[in-house]
Write a protein that holds these residues in place. Structure first.
Motif, PDB file in Angstrom:
ATOM      1  N   VAL A 187       0.834  -1.197   0.000  1.00  0.00           N
ATOM      2  CA  VAL A 187       0.000   0.000   0.000  1.00  0.00           C
ATOM      3  C   VAL A 187       0.872   1.251   0.000  1.00  0.00           C
ATOM      4  O   VAL A 187       1.986   1.251   0.520  1.00  0.00           O
ATOM      5  N   TYR A 188       0.333   2.313  -0.595  1.00  0.00           N
ATOM      6  CA  TYR A 188       1.010   3.607  -0.615  1.00  0.00           C
ATOM      7  C   TYR A 188       0.159   4.596   0.172  1.00  0.00           C
ATOM      8  O   TYR A 188      -1.054   4.714  -0.045  1.00  0.00           O
ATOM      9  N   GLY A 189       0.811   5.305   1.080  1.00  0.00           N
ATOM     10  CA  GLY A 189       0.098   6.310   1.857  1.00  0.00           C
ATOM     11  C   GLY A 189       0.997   6.904   2.921  1.00  0.00           C
ATOM     12  O   GLY A 189       2.192   6.605   2.996  1.00  0.00           O
ATOM     13  N   MET A 190       0.416   7.747   3.744  1.00  0.00           N
ATOM     14  CA  MET A 190       1.152   8.437   4.793  1.00  0.00           C
ATOM     15  C   MET A 190       0.143   8.930   5.824  1.00  0.00           C
ATOM     16  O   MET A 190      -1.071   8.815   5.627  1.00  0.00           O
ATOM     17  N   THR A 191       0.649   9.477   6.919  1.00  0.00           N
ATOM     18  CA  THR A 191      -0.249   9.972   7.951  1.00  0.00           C
ATOM     19  C   THR A 191      -1.205  11.020   7.395  1.00  0.00           C
ATOM     20  O   THR A 191      -2.403  11.012   7.682  1.00  0.00           O
ATOM     21  N   GLU A 192      -0.677  11.923   6.565  1.00  0.00           N
ATOM     22  CA  GLU A 192      -1.488  13.013   6.025  1.00  0.00           C
ATOM     23  C   GLU A 192      -2.663  12.511   5.178  1.00  0.00           C
ATOM     24  O   GLU A 192      -3.694  13.177   5.084  1.00  0.00           O
ATOM     25  N   THR A 193      -2.507  11.337   4.544  1.00  0.00           N
ATOM     26  CA  THR A 193      -3.582  10.792   3.717  1.00  0.00           C
ATOM     27  C   THR A 193      -4.432   9.781   4.490  1.00  0.00           C
ATOM     28  O   THR A 193      -5.221   9.040   3.891  1.00  0.00           O
ATOM     29  N   ILE A 194      -4.270   9.758   5.802  1.00  0.00           N
ATOM     30  CA  ILE A 194      -5.039   8.864   6.680  1.00  0.00           C
ATOM     31  C   ILE A 194      -4.838   7.418   6.232  1.00  0.00           C
ATOM     32  O   ILE A 194      -5.769   6.735   5.800  1.00  0.00           O
ATOM     33  N   SER A 195      -3.603   6.962   6.318  1.00  0.00           N
ATOM     34  CA  SER A 195      -3.203   5.631   5.878  1.00  0.00           C
ATOM     35  C   SER A 195      -3.144   5.587   4.345  1.00  0.00           C
ATOM     36  O   SER A 195      -2.865   6.594   3.707  1.00  0.00           O
ATOM     37  N   HIS A 196      -3.434   4.452   3.741  1.00  0.00           N
ATOM     38  CA  HIS A 196      -3.173   4.269   2.313  1.00  0.00           C
ATOM     39  C   HIS A 196      -4.226   4.914   1.428  1.00  0.00           C
ATOM     40  O   HIS A 196      -5.396   5.022   1.791  1.00  0.00           O
ATOM     41  N   ILE A 197      -3.769   5.330   0.239  1.00  0.00           N
ATOM     42  CA  ILE A 197      -4.689   5.851  -0.787  1.00  0.00           C
ATOM     43  C   ILE A 197      -4.545   5.070  -2.095  1.00  0.00           C
ATOM     44  O   ILE A 197      -5.253   5.343  -3.062  1.00  0.00           O
TER      45      ILE A 197
END
Length: 364
Positions: A187-197
Motif C-alpha cells: 500500500v502507498y500512503g502516509m499519515t497526512e492521507t489517513i493511511s493508504h490511498i
C-alpha cells in the motif's frame, strides 16, 4: 464539535466479544489502567475516539522522511478512509481481522476504525516482529510492516488478504511470497492521507514479471507536478490537493509507478539517480540492511555510495565491493563509488532507517 456520535457498527467485536459504545469505553479504560503497554495505546485511542466533544484525533508521523510531526485528523475523514478500504479490498461486514500494528501510529489506528465502522471481528495481539507465531486461526484481513511479513512467511497462510506498508518491500521478499494462497498488497500512503490511498498486488496469480502499478482507492485520483512529484486529490479525506515529494510515473488518473523520494535524489555529474532504484538492484545480493545515498564529490557534485549495516570486517567489505563491481544491472552512473559499513543505523521511532541522521553521524 461533533453533533451526533460516530456510530459503532452493531457487528463490531474485539477478540470475539461485541461491545456497544458504553461497554467499549469501559474496555478502553481497563486497557489504559490495567493493560499491557500496547493495549494502553489502544485504550487511549478508543477513549479519544468515543469522546464526542472533539471531532479530531491527534496522530504523529513516523519521522521516516523528516522529523516526526503531529497532525489533527478529522474523525469523519477517518471513517471515509475506512469505507474506501472496505470497498477496494472487499472486506466489509463480518470480516475477521488481526491488529498487530502499534496503535500510536496511523496504520494501527485505522485498523481499529475500519473494524468499528465496517463491523469487523477484530483480534488484537502484541505488535511484535512475528505476530502470527502463537496463532492458529485464520483471518480475512491483516496489515503488517515488511519486517513483520518477512518474519511470518511460514504462517502467512493464516491470512487471506494482507496489506503491507510502512517501508519498502524488497525484491527478495516479493519473491518469497509468490505462489502462496494469501493475497498480498503493497500500500502507498502516509499519515497526512489517513493511511493508504493506493495499493498494488505483489503476488498475482498470473506469472507476470512486470511490476504492477499502484491503483488508487475509490474517490482518489492522482497527477504530478513539474518535478514529476505525485499530487493526490481525495476530497473525502483531504481538504485540498496534497503535493508530495514522491517521484512517480503517471499511467492514468488512477494508476502510477513510484520511483523514489525527491529529497533522496542524487545529482552525480548532472545525472539524476534514484537511490531506491539502485537499492532494488542490490536487494537480491545483500541480506543485511543497507541504503544508497549521495556524498559530496569535487568533480561529480555527488557520488553514489552504499551503506551497509554490519560490524567492521575487511573480508566482508571486500566481498561487498566485489558484488558492486560485478553487478551488471547498474546503469552507467548508478554503480556505487564506495562502500561503508556502519554497525548500527539510526532509526525512526517506528524502526525504519533514518538516512539523514545516519549520514550526519557518519560525517561527524
Amino acid at each position: 464539535m461533533i453533533n451526533t456520535p460516530l456510530e459503532i457498527h452493531p457487528n463490531f467485536k474485539i477478540n470475539g466479544v461485541h461491545f456497544d459504545r458504553n461497554e467499549l469505553y469501559s474496555v478502553a479504560y481497563s486497557y489504559v489502567k490495567e493493560g499491557e503497554a500496547f493495549e494502553e495505546k489502544i485504550g487511549d485511542f478508543l477513549i479519544d475516539w468515543l469522546n464526542d466533544d472533539y471531532d479530531t484525533i491527534k496522530v504523529r508521523t513516523s519521522g521516516s522522511t523528516g522529523d516526526p510531526k503531529i497532525y489533527f485528523i478529522d474523525k469523519q475523514k477517518m471513517v471515509n478512509s475506512a469505507l474506501a478500504t472496505g470497498k477496494f479490498f472487499k472486506v466489509e461486514e463480518g470480516t475477521t481481522a488481526l491488529l498487530c500494528l502499534p496503535a500510536d501510529y496511523i496504520g494501527g489506528r485505522m485498523m481499529i476504525v475500519r473494524a468499528m465502522i465496517l463491523g469487523w471481528d477484530l483480534d488484537i495481539v502484541e505488535p511484535k516482529s512475528n505476530p502470527l507465531d502463537d496463532l492458529f486461526k485464520t483471518y480475512d484481513f491483516c496489515a503488517m510492516t515488511p519486517f513483520q511479513m518477512d518474519n511470518s512467511l511460514g504462517r502467512l497462510h493464516l491470512i487471506k488478504k494482507l496489506i503491507v506498508g510502512g517501508g519498502t518491500v524488497s525484491e527478495h521478499l516479493i519473491g518469497s511470497i509468490q505462489g502462496i494462497p494469501t493475497k498480498v498488497f503493497e500500500v502507498y500512503g502516509m499519515t497526512e492521507t489517513i493511511s493508504h490511498i493506493a495499493a498494488r498486488r505483489l503476488n498475482p496469480k498470473k506469472d507476470n514479471k512486470e511490476k504492477r502499478p499502484f491503483k488508487a482507492l475509490p474517490n482518489v485520483s492522482v497527477s504530478k507536478n513539474e518535478k514529476n512529484c505525485l499530487i493526490i486529490k481525495a476530497p473525502k479525506i483531504l481538504e485540498e490537493e496534497l503535493q508530495t515529494n514522491d517521484i512517480v510515473d503517471i499511467l492514468t488518473f488512477k494508476k502510477f509507478y513510484w520511483k523514489g523520494r525527491l529529497d533522496n535524489v542524487i545529482n552525480s555529474g548532472g545525472v539524476k539517480i534514484f537511490p531506491e532504484s539502485v537499492e532494488e538492484k542490490l536487494q537480491k545480493r545483500i541480506t543485511q540492511r543497507f541504503f544508497i545515498a549521495g556524498l559530496a564529490d569535487d568533480s561529480l557534485g555527488e557520488q553514489v555510495v552504499l551503506f551497509v549495516e554490519a560490524p567492521q570486517n575487511e573480508k566482508f567489505l571486500s566481498d561487498l565491493k566485489e558484488i558492486v563491481k560485478n553487478l551488471k544491472a547498474f546503469d552507467k552512473y548508478e554503480k556505487p563509488k564506495n562502500v561503508y559499513l556502519i554497525e548500527k543505523f539510526e532509526e525512526t521511532p517506528s524502526g525504519k532507517i533514518h538516512r539523514q541522521k545516519t549520514l550526519k553521524r557518519l560525517m561527524g
